[in-house]
Design a protein around this motif. Structure first.
Motif, PDB file in Angstrom:
ATOM      1  N   GLY A  43       4.225  -1.165   0.991  1.00 50.51           N
ATOM      2  CA  GLY A  43       4.417  -0.320  -0.182  1.00 50.51           C
ATOM      3  C   GLY A  43       5.208   0.930   0.136  1.00 50.51           C
ATOM      4  N   ARG A  44       5.918   1.416  -0.876  1.00 49.40           N
ATOM      5  CA  ARG A  44       6.696   2.640  -0.739  1.00 49.40           C
ATOM      6  C   ARG A  44       6.061   3.716  -1.594  1.00 49.40           C
ATOM      7  N   SER A  45       5.933   4.889  -1.039  1.00 42.28           N
ATOM      8  CA  SER A  45       5.447   5.987  -1.855  1.00 42.28           C
ATOM      9  C   SER A  45       6.651   6.653  -2.506  1.00 42.28           C
ATOM     10  N   ARG A  97       5.747   8.653  -9.440  1.00 45.91           N
ATOM     11  CA  ARG A  97       5.151   7.665 -10.340  1.00 45.91           C
ATOM     12  C   ARG A  97       6.201   7.104 -11.300  1.00 45.91           C
ATOM     13  N   GLN A 110      -1.290   0.688  -8.930  1.00 45.68           N
ATOM     14  CA  GLN A 110      -0.298  -0.186  -8.298  1.00 45.68           C
ATOM     15  C   GLN A 110       0.659   0.617  -7.425  1.00 45.68           C
ATOM     16  N   THR A 111       1.201  -0.045  -6.384  1.00 48.17           N
ATOM     17  CA  THR A 111       2.179   0.532  -5.469  1.00 48.17           C
ATOM     18  C   THR A 111       3.460  -0.289  -5.537  1.00 48.17           C
ATOM     19  N   HIS A 122      -2.736  -4.718  -5.581  1.00 50.87           N
ATOM     20  CA  HIS A 122      -2.184  -3.373  -5.773  1.00 50.87           C
ATOM     21  C   HIS A 122      -0.681  -3.232  -5.559  1.00 50.87           C
ATOM     22  N   TRP A 123       0.072  -4.322  -5.364  1.00 50.81           N
ATOM     23  CA  TRP A 123       1.524  -4.165  -5.291  1.00 50.81           C
ATOM     24  C   TRP A 123       2.174  -4.596  -6.601  1.00 50.81           C
TER      25      TRP A 123
END
Length: 197
Positions: free
Chosen positions: A10-12, A15, A23-24, A81-82
């Motif tokens: 995942g990438r931060s 939003r 979700q990410t 969560h992706w």
């Protein structure tokens, strides 16, 4: 039963309004499977819709590929969560496949090669909401992602988009499939975070 998962990175970032709660955003395409990947030859592949009367509507690969094909660009969201945004698919709409299917039942059980099942209400499959997809990003769908064909129901969590799909069985009641029997939500709306029972 062994579970296989890989490719989640995942990438931060700020939003994105297209991301459901929790979700990410990812740039890759993670793999999550229960058990080994079935090897399904298109020469032996078949998709069926079985109604409550016992009627079976069936398409082999050649017949399926002769149906109207749609290009679909959509976001997908996994219960783990992706999310992946703007994904490109090609497939046949469930609206096309249900033309001429006579049923009074409001629920389906999706069946996959390898024995996997998941329940999906009929209203979540029709009116331009779902496809049987055979291409991703302009390439034939990889077996690890459900090739040669998978269900694509992008407005629900991605476990509802059954890999290696082989058919739908009409049901009178909304009975749980494989993941639902193992604790996942009966419906799976990512915007409501319907992850688990």
């Amino acid at each position: 039963m062994s579970f296989i998962t890989r490719g989640f990175s995942g990438r931060s970032r700020e939003r994105d309004d297209r991301l459901p709660p929790g979700q990410t955003l990812v740039g890759d395409f993670p793999v999550l499977s229960a058990g080994p990947t079935p090897e399904v030859d298109t020469a032996e592949w078949e998709f069926t819709i079985r109604t409550e009367s016992g009627a079976v509507h069936a398409w082999d690969w050649e017949q399926f590929m002769a149906l109207p094909i749609e290009d679909v660009t959509t976001d997908i969201h996994c219960v783990t969560h992706w999310s992946k945004l703007g994904t490109g698919w090609r497939g046949v709409s469930l609206d096309t496949l249900f033309e001429g299917v006579d049923t009074d039942y409001g629920y389906t059980m999706a069946h996959s090669y390898g024995g996997y099942t998941t329940n999906v209400p009929l209203e979540d499959l029709l009116d331009g909401k779902a496809w049987v997809a055979f291409e991703f990003d302009g390439e034939p769908l990889d077996p690890e992602h459900g090739g040669p064909a998978r269900l694509l129901v992008p407005h629900l969590y991605f476990w509802k988009s059954a890999k290696w799909v082989r058919g739908l069985e009409m049901m009178e009641d909304d009975e749980p499939g494989f993941w639902e029997q193992n604790g996942y939500h009966l419906h799976g709306d990512p915007w409501k975070e319907e992850r688990y029972w």
